[in-house]
Motif scaffolding. Structure first.
Motif, short mmCIF file in Angstrom:
data_model
loop_
_atom_site.label_atom_id
_atom_site.label_comp_id
_atom_site.label_asym_id
_atom_site.label_seq_id
_atom_site.Cartn_x
_atom_site.Cartn_y
_atom_site.Cartn_z
N TYR A 104 90.78 84.44 46.59
CA TYR A 104 89.90 83.59 45.79
C TYR A 104 89.95 82.16 46.32
CZ TYR A 104 89.89 87.38 42.34
OH TYR A 104 89.74 88.58 41.72
N PRO A 105 88.81 81.62 46.72
CA PRO A 105 88.83 80.29 47.33
C PRO A 105 89.29 79.19 46.39
CG PRO A 105 86.57 81.04 46.97
CD PRO A 105 87.47 82.21 46.68
N TRP A 106 89.22 79.43 45.09
CA TRP A 106 89.63 78.37 44.14
C TRP A 106 91.11 78.46 43.79
CZ3 TRP A 106 86.36 82.40 42.96
CH2 TRP A 106 86.83 83.35 42.05
N ARG A 107 91.81 79.42 44.41
CA ARG A 107 93.24 79.53 44.15
C ARG A 107 94.01 79.23 45.44
NH1 ARG A 107 95.73 83.22 40.23
NH2 ARG A 107 94.37 83.32 38.41
N TYR A 123 94.99 76.40 50.92
CA TYR A 123 93.89 77.20 50.37
C TYR A 123 93.39 78.18 51.43
CZ TYR A 123 93.94 74.74 46.07
OH TYR A 123 94.34 74.29 44.85
N TRP A 170 90.68 78.87 52.92
CA TRP A 170 89.87 78.45 54.05
C TRP A 170 90.68 77.69 55.10
CZ3 TRP A 170 89.89 75.16 49.77
CH2 TRP A 170 90.11 73.82 50.04
N LYS A 223 98.97 81.00 44.36
CA LYS A 223 98.27 81.48 43.16
C LYS A 223 97.50 82.77 43.45
CE LYS A 223 99.07 78.05 40.17
NZ LYS A 223 98.50 76.73 39.91
N GLY A 251 89.85 89.23 50.68
CA GLY A 251 89.44 89.09 49.28
C GLY A 251 90.27 88.05 48.53
#
Lengths: 260, 288
Positions: free
Chosen positions: A93-96, A136, A138, A100, A91
């Motif tokens: 967050y891909p944008w963090r 990140y 991914w 972060k 879980g």
């Protein structure tokens, strides 16, 4: 035996109302968990092991019975950051970035900025992911992502770690490695860990106490205190003691099934 | 890039060929009539030449539309009533006002729907119903009602624009704000996150891709709304008015020019949103 009891459940009942009528997820569940224990919950799907964990986390509310965490109601315990919860999926967050992501609960809880940086660094060290701060999600393997998720659950110093099949989606080699890492982590942090799993070897390898559960209605069949030593290399799984405990777990699971 | 340009170019050429052929077919009867009156026989070349250069053709040839657009965009004073820049700006200002209002309304409604069960149940059916009413029937009423209370000009057109553009925004944003799965919401709850924190840290970032898709749809709908708003109002300015006056006087070239200007406007606006989207998603990934 004088260790304080961290989690106490007394005759806990929990019923889900569904379209097909009520489903008894937990029936008369009583259980004490002491400080520093590593407790595994094992049983087939629908036995209520996840529900019990969620009830401890105040994500579900029991219909009757007493349930306390750190001597408080689960809601109060949550407000006081009693536990970190690790879900089956990381879980993230891909944008963090990784740092972060770990920082997220600290932001939610309103920590100071400088304090956040210190804590993020500390827990990433703890799960052996220093140097990945600016990567990140991914860019990380599934096992690494789950370690980030554990770091995130640890960063606000909860004394309980609730883990719901955290390694269920990983392959066996990664899983063995993470099990070993988790034991090390447990030794070094002295947390109380509640661990839901489907795997008998995983439960026996990790736990000081194994709670065997059975479905329809979800209930506790057997509670096994493990007498394995604290130092557990992976090879311990070939010893007589280990096999004996595994056998008792298997028998408990079988007994639960013949009940129907 | 070259890979995408080639197929687009092929299709464009095909469309142009079909268009030219049809302007010969559709405009030929007028050419033949003229020839008969003048008692001459048309060669094929003369026929083509005539059908592609009539003053009021049924279907103007592409180059006629191009010339008209070139003339009325670049060679008229921008304040002139014959300038497409002037008319385009009138329509653009209504489009952008309506789009802004529609976006704000859409996002507010989506927030209310996602956070309040009662709003979800009571308002959502009305939102869907609102879009089943043909805008052509509704637009004149909106204009009449608004002008009777003193609003004319930009405002009624912006309202019609808003009426069309808020819908894709609501639908997209409801979906986007609900896109976090149960696990992600539960995770937030284990940290005792407030609804506002869940909204700001989870729901909103997750809805960004949905937002941009909605904005593109909403922008296109806004432009349609502004043009539709210009048709029944007896407006004398705007691309819609230009199309309407063109149809009164049989100025097909003028209609098509206004139409293409509208299409280019829509494509540029949607392209602009796409560019912003690329920029934002890059930033979200790199500097967050």
């Amino acid at each position: 035996m004088n260790d304080p009891k961290i989690i106490m459940a007394q005759d806990v009942n929990l019923v889900f109302e569904t379209g097909d009528g009520p489903v008894v997820a937990l029936k008369d569940v009583s259980l004490d968990i002491k400080k520093g224990e590593f407790v595994s919950f094992i049983g087939p799907s629908g036995c209520g092991k996840t529900t019990l964990l969620r009830a401890i986390a105040a994500l579900e509310k029991p219909n009757s019975g007493a349930l306390t965490v750190n001597g408080m109601s689960p809601e109060e315990a949550r407000q006081q950051r009693a536990y970190g919860y690790v879900f089956q999926a990381a879980g993230l967050y891909p944008w963090r970035s990784i740092a972060k992501n770990v920082r997220l609960p600290l932001e939610v809880m309103g920590f100071e900025k400088s304090e956040m940086a210190v804590r993020v660094k500390k827990v990433l060290d703890l799960v052996d992911l220093s140097g990945f701060e600016n990567k990140y999600p991914w860019q990380l393997s599934g096992g690494m992502q789950q370690r980030v998720s554990i770091a995130r659950a640890l960063c606000f110093d909860a004394n309980i770690l609730l883990m719901d099949e955290p390694f269920g989606a990983l392959d066996e080699i990664v899983r063995d490695y993470l099990n070993e890492q988790l034991l090390k982590l447990w030794h070094s942090t002295n947390k109380t860990i509640c661990f839901v799993t489907h795997s008998i070897p995983e439960a026996v390898y990790l736990s000081t106490k194994i709670v065997v559960m059975s479905p329809r209605p979800g209930r506790i069949i057997d509670i096994i205190e493990s007498d394995l030593p604290n130092e557990r290399p992976l090879e311990i799984r070939d010893t007589k003691k280990f096999i004996n405990i595994a056998q008792r777990v298997r028998e408990g699971l079988k007994a639960g099934h013949s009940y129907e | 890039m070259n890979k995408t340009i080639f197929p687009i170019a092929v299709i464009s050429v095909c469309i142009l060929i079909v268009w030219y052929v049809f302007s010969i077919i559709l405009n030929s009867s007028w050419a033949f009539d003229k020839a008969e009156r003048n008692k001459v026989q048309l060669t094929f070349i003369e026929l083509v030449d005539d059908t592609w250069s009539q003053k009021k053709p049924k279907l103007p040839a592409p180059h006629q539309v191009g010339q008209e657009m070139w003339k009325t965009i670049f060679y008229k004073k921008v304040t002139s009533k014959r300038s497409l820049v002037y008319h385009g700006w009138i329509t653009l200002s209504a489009t952008l006002s309506g789009f802004l209002l529609g976006t704000i309304l859409g996002i507010c409604l989506a927030l209310a729907i996602v956070h309040d069960k009662a709003t979800d149940l009571s308002v959502m059916p009305w939102i869907i119903t609102s879009q089943t009413i043909p805008i052509l029937a509704l637009a004149p009423m909106i204009i009449v009602v608004l002008s009777s209370i003193g609003f004319t000009g930009l405002m009624p057109k912006a309202v019609i624009s808003m009426y069309l553009s808020f819908f894709p925004i609501v639908v997209g944003m409801v979906k986007g704000l609900r896109s976090p799965d149960l696990l992600e919401i539960d995770q937030m709850k284990t940290w005792s996150a407030s609804r506002l924190q869940i909204l700001l840290k989870l729901r909103f970032p997750k809805s960004i891709p949905y937002l941009f898709t909605s904005l593109k749809l909403g922008m296109a709908a806004s432009l349609v709304g502004a043009i539709v708003g210009e048709l029944p109002s007896g407006a004398i300015a705007g691309l819609g008015a230009r199309m309407l006056s063109g149809s009164y006087y049989g100025q097909t070239i003028q209609i098509w020019s206004a139409l293409f200007t509208a299409a280019i406007l829509a494509a540029s606006l949607v392209g602009l949103i796409g560019a912003i989207q690329t920029l934002v998603s890059k930033r979200m990934m790199v500097s967050q």
